[in-house]
Enzyme design. Structure first.
Site, mmCIF file in Angstrom:
data_model
loop_
_atom_site.group_PDB
_atom_site.id
_atom_site.type_symbol
_atom_site.label_atom_id
_atom_site.label_comp_id
_atom_site.label_asym_id
_atom_site.label_seq_id
_atom_site.Cartn_x
_atom_site.Cartn_y
_atom_site.Cartn_z
ATOM 1 N N HIS A 139 -55.012 29.630 22.420
ATOM 2 C CA HIS A 139 -55.725 28.401 22.530
ATOM 3 C C HIS A 139 -54.972 27.204 21.850
ATOM 4 C CE1 HIS A 139 -58.692 31.266 23.279
ATOM 5 N NE2 HIS A 139 -59.667 30.394 23.649
ATOM 6 N N ASN A 170 -49.149 33.394 17.176
ATOM 7 C CA ASN A 170 -50.646 33.266 17.633
ATOM 8 C C ASN A 170 -51.466 33.934 16.691
ATOM 9 O OD1 ASN A 170 -52.721 32.272 19.170
ATOM 10 N ND2 ASN A 170 -52.658 34.211 20.420
#
Length: 295
Positions: A139, A170
Site C-alpha cells: 500500500h 513491507n
C-alpha cells in the site's frame, strides 16, 4: 506566509550520510543511489488551482499545501493520488491523518485487492501480475490510516494505490514508518503524508549511471528501487515541519532508527520530478542547512 521548518535541520549527528541504505546483515552499507539525493537546488513551483478544482470539497484538506504534480490526479474516499500509467502504479498519494480518521470499525479482512477500472486496461495492474512475483502488494496510502469508513479502507485496495514491495520491507521497517506517522497525530494539529515510488540511477561496472528496475507480470508493473514518504506536520503554532524519508526497496533492519532515512526535501523533488508544499514558500536557508553528508 507560513514558515516551513525542515526536520533535516534538526537532526545533526544522527548519520544522515547513511539516510538511504542497503543493509547486508548487521552492517549498513552506503547506497549506490545516494549521489542523486544530495546537494539539490530548489526549483519553481506549479500553479495547482486547475487540478485542485477537479477534487470534491470534502477531500480538499489533503491538498491544503498543494499538489506535488498535476498529471492524472484522482480523488478517492480517503486519499488523493496521481497515477503513472507507464509504471502501472501511483506517482504519489496524499493522505490527511487525524485521530478520528484512525479510529473506527472498518475491517481490512473485508477488503480485497482489485483492479482500478478508471485506468485504461493497457495501463493498469492486475492481481495476476503480483502472483508468484516475490513482491507484496504494498500500500502507498496505508489501509490502517482509514478505519473511519469501510469504503475509505476499501479504496486503499485499488491496485493503483499499490506498488511491488519487498516483503521484508513491507512487513517490517516500512510498517514501522507507517505506525510512526499515525502516532504523530497525537502531537500535531494536522498530519499530511505523501508517499510514492522512486526509480533511482545506479553506477554500473563500466562507471556509467543507469536507471534499471525490474517489471513483473504480463502488464510489466514497475518495481521501484526505493520508496519515499514526505510527512507534513502542521503545528498548533502555525509552523509546518517536513520530515522526508527514503527507504530502499530491500530488506531493512528494523533496529536502524527512522532518522537514518531522513533526506533533504529537495533531493526527493529532484529524484521524483515532484514538488512538495508548493503553496508555501520554502526557505532556502533552512532547507539547505544540512546535506546528506552532514555538512
Amino acid at each position: 506566509m507560513q514558515r516551513v521548518v525542515s526536520v533535516v535541520s534538526l537532526t545533526v549527528g544522527v548519520g544522515l550520510g547513511a539516510a538511504v541504505v542497503r543493509l547486508y546483515g548487521d552492517s549498513p552499507a552506503p547506497d549506490t543511489h545516494r549521489g542523486l539525493l544530495s546537494r539539490v537546488p530548489l526549483v519553481p513551483v506549479p500553479n495547482v488551482q486547475a487540478a485542485a478544482s477537479e477534487l470534491v470539497p470534502h477531500r480538499m484538506a489533503a491538498m491544503k499545501y498543494g499538489l506535488p504534480s498535476l498529471a492524472n490526479v484522482k480523488s478517492r474516499e480517503s486519499y488523493v493520488t496521481s497515477y503513472d500509467p507507464r509504471n502501472r502504479t501511483a506517482a504519489w498519494v496524499i493522505e490527511h491523518l487525524t485521530p478520528d480518521g484512525l479510529a473506527g470499525s472498518a475491517d481490512r479482512k473485508c477488503c480485497e485487492f482489485k483492479e482500478d477500472d478508471s485506468v485504461h486496461a493497457y495501463h493498469r495492474a492486475s492481481n495476476t501480475d503480483y502472483k508468484g512475483s516475490g513482491f507484496d502488494r504494498g500500500h502507498l496510502a496505508a489501509a490502517a490510516n482509514h478505519k473511519w469508513s469501510q469504503k475509505a479502507m476499501d479504496d486503499t485496495f485499488y491496485l493503483s494505490n499499490v506498488s511491488p514491495q519487498n516483503p521484508h520491507l513491507n512487513q517490517n521497517a516500512w510498517n514501522g514508518l507507517e505506525k510512526y506517522c499515525r502516532a504523530l497525530t497525537k502531537f500535531n494539529k494536522n498530519v499530511f503524508v505523501c508517499t510514492g515510488p522512486l526509480y533511482l540511477p545506479k553506477e554500473e561496472s563500466d562507471g556509467k549511471m543507469y536507471v534499471k528496475y525490474q517489471v513483473i507480470g504480463k502488464n510489466h508493473v514497475a518495481v521501484p528501487t526505493h520508496f519515499f514518504k514526505v510527512v507534513i506536520l502542521e503545528k498548533a503554532s502555525g509552523e509546518v515541519e517536513l520530515r522526508p524519508y527514503v527507504m530502499p526497496n530491500a530488506p531493512v533492519d528494523e533496529k536502524v532508527p527512522l532518522e537514518r532515512f531522513l533526506v533533504p526535501i529537495e533531493s526527493i523533488e529532484r529524484a521524483s520530478g515532484l514538488l512538495f508544499v508548493p503553496n508555501i514558500m520554502k526557505r532556502t536557508s533552512t532547507l539547505k542547512s544540512i546535506t546528506l553528508g552532514g555538512k
